[in-house]
Scaffold this active site. Sequence first.
Site, PDB file in Angstrom:
ATOM      1  N   LYS A   1     -17.457  23.019  35.614  1.00  0.00           N
ATOM      2  CA  LYS A   1     -18.906  22.881  35.435  1.00  0.00           C
ATOM      3  C   LYS A   1     -19.389  23.851  34.361  1.00  0.00           C
ATOM      4  O   LYS A   1     -18.905  24.980  34.275  1.00  0.00           O
ATOM      5  CB  LYS A   1     -19.607  23.161  36.764  1.00  0.00           C
ATOM      6  CG  LYS A   1     -21.111  22.878  36.757  1.00  0.00           C
ATOM      7  CD  LYS A   1     -21.709  23.099  38.145  1.00  0.00           C
ATOM      8  CE  LYS A   1     -23.200  22.831  38.170  1.00  0.00           C
ATOM      9  NZ  LYS A   1     -23.767  23.018  39.524  1.00  0.00           N
TER      10      LYS A   1
ATOM     11  N   SER B   1     -25.460  21.435  45.571  1.00  0.00           N
ATOM     12  CA  SER B   1     -25.093  20.925  44.244  1.00  0.00           C
ATOM     13  C   SER B   1     -23.641  20.502  44.065  1.00  0.00           C
ATOM     14  O   SER B   1     -23.305  19.861  43.080  1.00  0.00           O
ATOM     15  CB  SER B   1     -25.440  21.954  43.163  1.00  0.00           C
ATOM     16  OG  SER B   1     -26.814  21.899  42.884  1.00  0.00           O
TER      17      SER B   1
ATOM     18  N   SER C   1     -26.543  19.335  41.359  1.00  0.00           N
ATOM     19  CA  SER C   1     -26.498  19.525  39.924  1.00  0.00           C
ATOM     20  C   SER C   1     -25.109  19.364  39.317  1.00  0.00           C
ATOM     21  O   SER C   1     -24.983  19.190  38.115  1.00  0.00           O
ATOM     22  CB  SER C   1     -27.011  20.926  39.569  1.00  0.00           C
ATOM     23  OG  SER C   1     -26.159  21.917  40.138  1.00  0.00           O
TER      24      SER C   1
END
Lengths: 482, 469
Positions: free
Chosen positions: A75, A174, A150
């Site tokens: 990420k 997330s 996210s």
Amino acid sequence: MSKYIDLSIEKIHDLLKRKEITPTTLVLECFERIEKSDLNAFITLDKEGALKRARELEAKEVPDDLLFGIPIAIKDNIMVDGLKCTCASKMLDNFTAIYDAGCIDLIKSHDMIILGKTNMDEFAMGSTSETSFYGAPLNPWNRKKVTGGSSGGSASAVSAGLVPLALGSDTGGSVRQPSSFTGIVGMKPTYGRVSRYGLVAFASSLDQIGPMTRNVYENALLLNCISKIDKRDLTSFDTNEDFTRKIGESLQNFKVAIPNYFVSDIIDDEIREKVLNIKTILENNHVQVDFVDIKHIDKAVTLYQIIAMGEASSNLARFDGVRYGYSYPNPTSLDDLYMKTRRFGFGNEVKRRIMVGSYLLSGENAKIYYNKALQIRDDLQKSFKKVFDKYNLIIGPTTARCAYDLGVKGDDPIKSFMDDILVMHANMGGFPSLSMPIGFNKEHLPIGLQIIGNLCDEATIYQLASFIEKEIKDDFSEVRDD
Amino acid sequence: MTNYKKTIGIEVHCELKTKEKIFSPSQSIYGSMANTCTNIIDLGYPGSLPLLNNEVLRFAIKACKVLNLHITRDMHFDRKNYFYPDNPKNFQITQNETPIGRDGYVIINDDGEEKKIEILEMHIEEDTCKSVHSAKNSLLDFNRAGVPLIEIVTKPCIHSAKEATLYLEKLRELLLYAGVSDCKIEEGSMRCEPNVSISKTDKLGTKIEVKNIGSISHVGEAITYEAKRQEEILERGETLHEETRRFDDKSHTTILMRVKETGNDYRYFPEPDIPYVHLTEEFITDSLKDLPRMPDERRKDYQKGGILPINMEKIIANKEISDYLERFLDINLVVASNLLLGDISSYLNKKDIKLSDTKLTDSKFRDLVNKLDKKEISNKNFKDILVDIMETDKSIDELIKENGFNNLDDSVVDDIIAKVLDSNPDFVHQYKSGNERVLKALMGLVMKESKGKVNPSLANDKLKEKLDA
């Protein structure tokens, strides 16, 4: 086209050992898919670096480490030395990391190969990944649907088989919510299990890095790799255990709780039905499943908004155009530099959260809201712990709805949080929590089951998850077939 | 004419001289090249997290002890949020809710009268970086960012410029002796910010803060000036507003920096990246175990040893000498301190070295002081061998022997004395008439005649014997 990358990690390892394939085979296969993909899952790709690493590994004897030579995606809020770390924000569009995060040190020491950095909500703020400066990643199950967020890029990439493993970060769901939306397994470990060193902070007391994978076993394997005490993060704790060790153990005398709130009418009917179906499966296997009430369980969103935004407003203050990142050119004064840099560098959702957070900490508000929220957060943790006195685990849906259309959320700030009403408790209490796919809705979109464990009890979560995984007949790999 | 009462509170920031910074392993060295003592933590780099340097806690505990502060056993750090380029994270990690020390005091001596200056609290925080402004731009040096500070806040209990300066001198002395800070105002390792208000009633007047003061005496000047300025304003019938001023050392006045806006909003909240700290008794005891004796205790011994007040203060002002003397409290302190303040200090100053750089061992020093005390060696002879004492491994006895001091036969000494007495009948007569002071003069002549080689103690005895016979 070869499909080695779709094989289980154990099988891949076996092929590597027998020299039928090499790490380069895997990297090339991943990049072939990534380059063909329209999912917008990645912000930065490092094909050159990954191939170089793969070739270096070929000189090595393949060790008895299942993760050796396996490609992984990270990420884009986790520092990987030499790669851009944008947090999907214009603010850090030109920002290159100069050090490795704690978990990246471990990934590299296991000789895994980092392919690139995945798309996400800007500074991890959002639950659809649509707040990304680079546009939203797409859900491979239906390109009109959101991936969730996210960690949407990581979810999209693993789900579509672009890469077998990925890392996400989870502040209020997330990792788990996008995992649920894309039919993969995502774990938010116990707070402190994985070092936050090198993770761009959103809400420091809630943030936790977690593995996102195609199945339960590989998830536990990846957690084995990234969890280790790190002196550079004072909240990290000593951890030395094999999270796969309970997988396959019998569920004798197992007790599972389902909070009534988790099957109330706020939950979509189809999702509730699937969760209750799990209840039946468990009961058929002599697991006791009870409905329970948990005090403060309905307060998680409010607590989250106060704590996460308060902390975020302070954590993001450093992005001011003075030292790194976007800097408004030719400011007329210091205040002008600050204001224009932050006005043009941050997106709307980030600015909204900073504003709300600043307000919540202002003057007397800190006492009224933030300190009060910390108190209730303690109470909430206690009430969950009470459940764990009697039950091994808590289960429920990961989300109240399945993935929805891109764009419907628009700019509605309240709706964003409603996606995460079932996943925030784990962040508030520091508990480990996993999401795994258990079926599809009528639109053939994945449905996720959430399993919450007591502090440091990830191994038991994996035990139950692995059992359920075997009982589920649905195939969640079909979208990998491009 | 003035019937306004001054009320003064003082905030002091002191840099703790720990090896590393408070929240990062960067070295903390004053005067290093700009931005060489920094790392990602000091720069507020994304993804970086604070560490906590235990040495800072130990130093702060020592400071608490010497300032008589109650130590907060359960404490945490807070974030103070404000934007400024010298504040790399745009928040400063400090202690708002749980300062490590509370309710302390120091005793000052105001012309023989002891006064208690009460300390409200002392907390730990990180220093900001240093900004250097020029016409074209501003430069930032992050070497100072993250250097540990303690901030010591008095109650508004000081009522004169003199009390204020005495307090600051005392504070400086205590922290210096506790070994926690260099307290060098000129290098910025000690910063004093008084706030001054005046009032004719018991109700406190409007508080004016003064910053940027470069010395303790300037603090006194700033307070005196500020009180007078405020009085003139009030006497004109005008009102005062809370403001921050700075001291201008050229004009010796204070100049307005900014008017205080109501309720500075720092949005404090507990620092989530640093777990709450519990100071155990063991940790506290352990932190205090190497705390040296404080100046007032030392003064008592010096007084007992007969050291004059003026020399006493000279010793206290020179911590190296005072620390050295701590090992020799059982010998003649007057002789020892005269040696240290006199010949030895001049030697060290001339060479620009420290005591520890010389070959003066503890046993040599002890021997030397005892020999001077018992007059087994004359001052003149000592001066002759000072350089050898400091620069060679030879013992005092060896040096005495080598230089031929004290090695005259008794008969030779007798001859010398006889010669001196013969050629100075006046002195002899005076002595016999009861003026014993001439003994000294005669001794001097004996020493001169023997070229300093006679043992002064022996000669003195023999001389008296002869005269009294």
